[in-house]
Design a protein around this motif. Sequence first.
Motif, short mmCIF file in Angstrom:
data_model
loop_
_atom_site.label_atom_id
_atom_site.label_comp_id
_atom_site.label_asym_id
_atom_site.label_seq_id
_atom_site.Cartn_x
_atom_site.Cartn_y
_atom_site.Cartn_z
N LEU A 191 0.21 33.98 -1.23
CA LEU A 191 1.26 34.89 -1.69
C LEU A 191 2.04 34.26 -2.85
O LEU A 191 2.36 34.92 -3.84
CB LEU A 191 2.23 35.21 -0.56
CG LEU A 191 1.63 35.82 0.71
CD1 LEU A 191 2.74 36.06 1.73
CD2 LEU A 191 0.91 37.12 0.40
N VAL A 243 8.34 29.34 5.21
CA VAL A 243 7.10 28.56 5.33
C VAL A 243 7.20 27.62 6.53
O VAL A 243 6.27 27.51 7.34
CB VAL A 243 6.80 27.78 4.02
CG1 VAL A 243 5.67 26.79 4.22
CG2 VAL A 243 6.46 28.75 2.90
N VAL A 287 0.13 30.08 10.25
CA VAL A 287 0.60 31.28 9.56
C VAL A 287 1.10 30.95 8.14
O VAL A 287 0.88 31.71 7.21
CB VAL A 287 1.71 31.99 10.38
CG1 VAL A 287 2.28 33.18 9.62
CG2 VAL A 287 1.16 32.45 11.73
N HIS A 288 1.70 29.77 7.96
CA HIS A 288 2.23 29.45 6.64
C HIS A 288 1.11 29.26 5.62
O HIS A 288 1.35 29.35 4.42
CB HIS A 288 3.12 28.22 6.69
CG HIS A 288 2.38 26.92 6.88
ND1 HIS A 288 1.97 26.49 8.11
CD2 HIS A 288 1.97 25.99 5.99
CE1 HIS A 288 1.34 25.33 7.96
NE2 HIS A 288 1.33 25.01 6.68
N PHE A 298 3.46 39.90 10.90
CA PHE A 298 3.58 38.63 11.63
C PHE A 298 5.01 38.10 11.56
O PHE A 298 5.45 37.37 12.43
CB PHE A 298 2.66 37.57 11.02
CG PHE A 298 1.20 37.70 11.40
CD1 PHE A 298 0.72 38.81 12.07
CD2 PHE A 298 0.31 36.68 11.10
CE1 PHE A 298 -0.63 38.92 12.41
CE2 PHE A 298 -1.03 36.78 11.44
CZ PHE A 298 -1.50 37.89 12.10
N PHE A 346 -1.18 31.25 4.98
CA PHE A 346 -1.33 32.53 4.29
C PHE A 346 -0.35 32.63 3.12
O PHE A 346 -0.57 33.33 2.14
CB PHE A 346 -1.04 33.70 5.23
CG PHE A 346 -2.16 34.04 6.18
CD1 PHE A 346 -3.26 33.21 6.33
CD2 PHE A 346 -2.13 35.22 6.92
CE1 PHE A 346 -4.29 33.53 7.21
CE2 PHE A 346 -3.15 35.55 7.79
CZ PHE A 346 -4.22 34.70 7.94
N MET A 347 0.76 31.92 3.25
CA MET A 347 1.84 32.11 2.27
C MET A 347 1.55 31.44 0.94
O MET A 347 2.11 31.83 -0.08
CB MET A 347 3.15 31.60 2.85
CG MET A 347 3.46 32.38 4.11
SD MET A 347 5.15 32.27 4.62
CE MET A 347 5.02 33.22 6.14
N PHE A 407 3.31 28.37 14.08
CA PHE A 407 2.44 29.31 14.80
C PHE A 407 1.09 29.41 14.12
O PHE A 407 0.98 29.31 12.90
CB PHE A 407 3.09 30.69 14.86
CG PHE A 407 4.41 30.67 15.55
CD1 PHE A 407 4.47 30.66 16.93
CD2 PHE A 407 5.58 30.60 14.82
CE1 PHE A 407 5.69 30.59 17.57
CE2 PHE A 407 6.81 30.54 15.46
CZ PHE A 407 6.86 30.54 16.84
N THR A 408 0.08 29.65 14.94
CA THR A 408 -1.24 29.85 14.35
C THR A 408 -1.50 31.34 14.20
O THR A 408 -0.94 32.17 14.92
CB THR A 408 -2.37 29.25 15.22
OG1 THR A 408 -2.47 30.00 16.43
CG2 THR A 408 -2.10 27.79 15.54
N VAL A 409 -2.36 31.64 13.24
CA VAL A 409 -2.81 33.01 13.02
C VAL A 409 -3.45 33.55 14.31
O VAL A 409 -3.26 34.70 14.69
CB VAL A 409 -3.81 33.04 11.85
CG1 VAL A 409 -4.48 34.40 11.74
CG2 VAL A 409 -3.10 32.67 10.56
N PHE A 417 12.37 31.09 0.89
CA PHE A 417 10.91 31.09 1.04
C PHE A 417 10.46 29.81 1.75
O PHE A 417 9.63 29.82 2.65
CB PHE A 417 10.27 31.19 -0.35
CG PHE A 417 8.88 31.77 -0.37
CD1 PHE A 417 8.02 31.67 0.71
CD2 PHE A 417 8.42 32.42 -1.51
CE1 PHE A 417 6.73 32.21 0.67
CE2 PHE A 417 7.13 32.96 -1.57
CZ PHE A 417 6.30 32.84 -0.47
N ALA A 456 6.92 29.55 9.73
CA ALA A 456 5.56 30.04 9.96
C ALA A 456 4.62 28.93 10.39
O ALA A 456 3.63 29.18 11.09
CB ALA A 456 5.03 30.71 8.69
N SER A 457 4.96 27.69 10.00
CA SER A 457 4.05 26.58 10.28
C SER A 457 4.03 26.24 11.77
O SER A 457 3.22 25.44 12.21
CB SER A 457 4.45 25.35 9.48
OG SER A 457 5.64 24.79 10.00
#
Lengths: 420, 420
Positions: B190, A154, B183-184, A186, B186-187, A160-162, A150, A157-158
């Motif tokens: 979750l 994270v 993006v992270h 995503f 959002f996590m 990239f932006t939404v 996980f 994912a950090s």
Amino acid sequence: MSDQIPTEIAAEVERQHALIMRGTAYGDEGTRRVMDRELRQRLTESLMEKRPLRVYLGVDPTSPDLHIGHCVTLRKLALFQQLGHQSILLIGDFTGLVGDPSDKDSLRPMQAAEILNRNAATYREQAYKLLDPERTEVRRNSEWLGEMSFGDVVHLASNFTVQQFTGRDTFKNRIDGGQPVYVHEFMYGLMQGYDAVALKADIQLGGTDQTFNIMCGRTLQERQEQHAQIAVLTPILVGTDGKQRMSKSTGNYIGIDEPANSQYGKAMSIPDDVIVRFFDYGTNLADDEVDQIEAGLKSGALKPMDAKRHLARAIVSEWHGEEEAIAAEERWTRTFSQRSVPEDIPEAAIDFAGADQLEVSLPIFLHEIGAAASRAEAKRLVTQGAVRIDDEVVKEQAVEIRSGAVLRVGRRKWYRIVAS
Amino acid sequence: MSDQIPTEIAAEVERQHALIMRGTAYGDEGTRRVMDRELRQRLTESLMEKRPLRVYLGVDPTSPDLHIGHCVTLRKLALFQQLGHQSILLIGDFTGLVGDPSDKDSLRPMQAAEILNRNAATYREQAYKLLDPERTEVRRNSEWLGEMSFGDVVHLASNFTVQQFTGRDTFKNRIDGGQPVYVHEFMYGLMQGYDAVALKADIQLGGTDQTFNIMCGRTLQERQEQHAQIAVLTPILVGTDGKQRMSKSTGNYIGIDEPANSQYGKAMSIPDDVIVRFFDYGTNLADDEVDQIEAGLKSGALKPMDAKRHLARAIVSEWHGEEEAIAAEERWTRTFSQRSVPEDIPEAAIDFAGADQLEVSLPIFLHEIGAAASRAEAKRLVTQGAVRIDDEVVKEQAVEIRSGAVLRVGRRKWYRIVAS
């Protein structure tokens, strides 16, 4: 730097560069220009340092049947192999193993793994019709994605932006249309992006629809202080309908493992305006041959029907050999030309639900398409031997029917079966 | 069902329900109504089945100093304990272990783990001033989040749409303002949502800003066929500035481990219009006492300054005992009242950068706030003993200064030091 590059290397860079960039397609000119420049630099480094480039193509093993649309990128992968680089076939099994979370009835992971293994093997065997098995590195992304925690996700994912995601056409259109986009969607971009890092890829191949994912890979590689991979993008081959992209689910595809007659018939069924595109991206013909065909079609010296015969023969030859191509052509000619199949026969649409073949009850079908006034009449016609499929009399009530087949009822009624 | 419930249980449900819901706050009336109804049902089940409810509060161990703003929810957690339910203090260490990916200089994971352990211990010790250690279940979310794979994260994410997240105020405002949302981010929702599943929580406590995260937990629990937890939400306590929420980073907080004098001085510095809120949420006074104070302030029978003395004494008493509260009050009175500190002295703002204290060069500081015409004059004033901080003469050039301290220069110039 260029003054230090020996002439023979500069020449080889130009030769390889021209072959690689031939027939590529980019969504915008800026991207093409950057990729073109970086490719030349990377090729120069590769040749100067005698280090083959690592070039990969990611494939989806959930649907193992390759069609000629898949071969556009596979041919490029084979080209890199021929040029002495390291081609990598990446089986994207992790997505499959994770499963489609929106599918409540999805198979349990263990079963899925078995199916994926079988699919991956099938895919590989088909790909080896274009690739040299000895020189192909086959990898699976479950190797690295399966190890990630996980916390790793994270961190991934950090980067990239939404907004980068919601700005993509595919998501933007759904959001604007009030359709849900799920958060896990995503993550597929993140997974694909990380593949490039794990493979230390110099080049990623893909259709133009893969641009965003390939750019995700570039971003992640740069964060990991790797050289950013270069995107070598190819157009998406249109299907035999001449409209939508070739895909199994649409049924408008020519499979590389399909029987020769089926391939031949499907190739003959394409609209005239996509003939040249099929030559360019669906065959292994040399550029100058395709140039000649294109010129012939333009001047009228070459009839579309003859160009399509050439195309159909080229396709069957590539996947089944010259001999079978000739046999398929003869059979087709016997069925259509010599028995005077009208050129513009009506189509009878049928829902194949993505399959190649479908068993139908002939009386019901004939009645539905209007070839008989009632099921009873249709039954009589079948019994009397008045119904032919692909020039063969059919007397069974239940038959396997394929997309592209020609149905003849009595002397005058012709239909081409197409997927609805 | 209600006719099967014994009278004494029905009465106990009502008693507990009233205590639990007292002082709660919900962003919208619909949510409050649903939660209120579900709480009554769940309490009934709990008492009928003699099954204590599992009630949790998640805390962030990255900043271990508790202030009275944190205690609003901690008091609720303690209440559940007093009512015989199972209170759980969840240390949200996983987020900290994962680290803030946007912080390039973040500590290496192993170091972070040590710091988090220390912080978690500090936090726990402070929380035990309100909770009974013997009956508190302390958990860490790294227990379950640390075990999750990429595939698990994908499944977790598939329960939520991107639109649910982008519709949250906190994200919406940034997106509308053209600010990146990563993006992270959002996590984290979750992760928090999954905590409820792992804990099989009946109730989650939180400030109103936690509404979305608690609803994520409800969604995930329902997918896992658990009973959805009930949100018991409390208001966010305003800081000593009377404007922003109380937080360490703003410097407008009263820490529960702060020295008595400091707590007392800070409580005395709050604006009059938030006195009642501080009584309600910052003290353990009974409702009727607060009602009396509120009525007194309204009628004018009670002066704000006297209400604040009561408040300050109540806060210090709770964390340091009655004796220290009296001492702090005496010291404060000596400093301000008896030496006739003007009631409305000007503020001198200084950037504490989130700290409690700051070392400053007194001559520079005095010149900057306008208490001296030049640094040289300021230096002279200090040397002559004309400068006092909290009623003590200061002769050093470099001094530790705290927020809330009273500075006096010469006979007439007074300043209250505040965080800028």
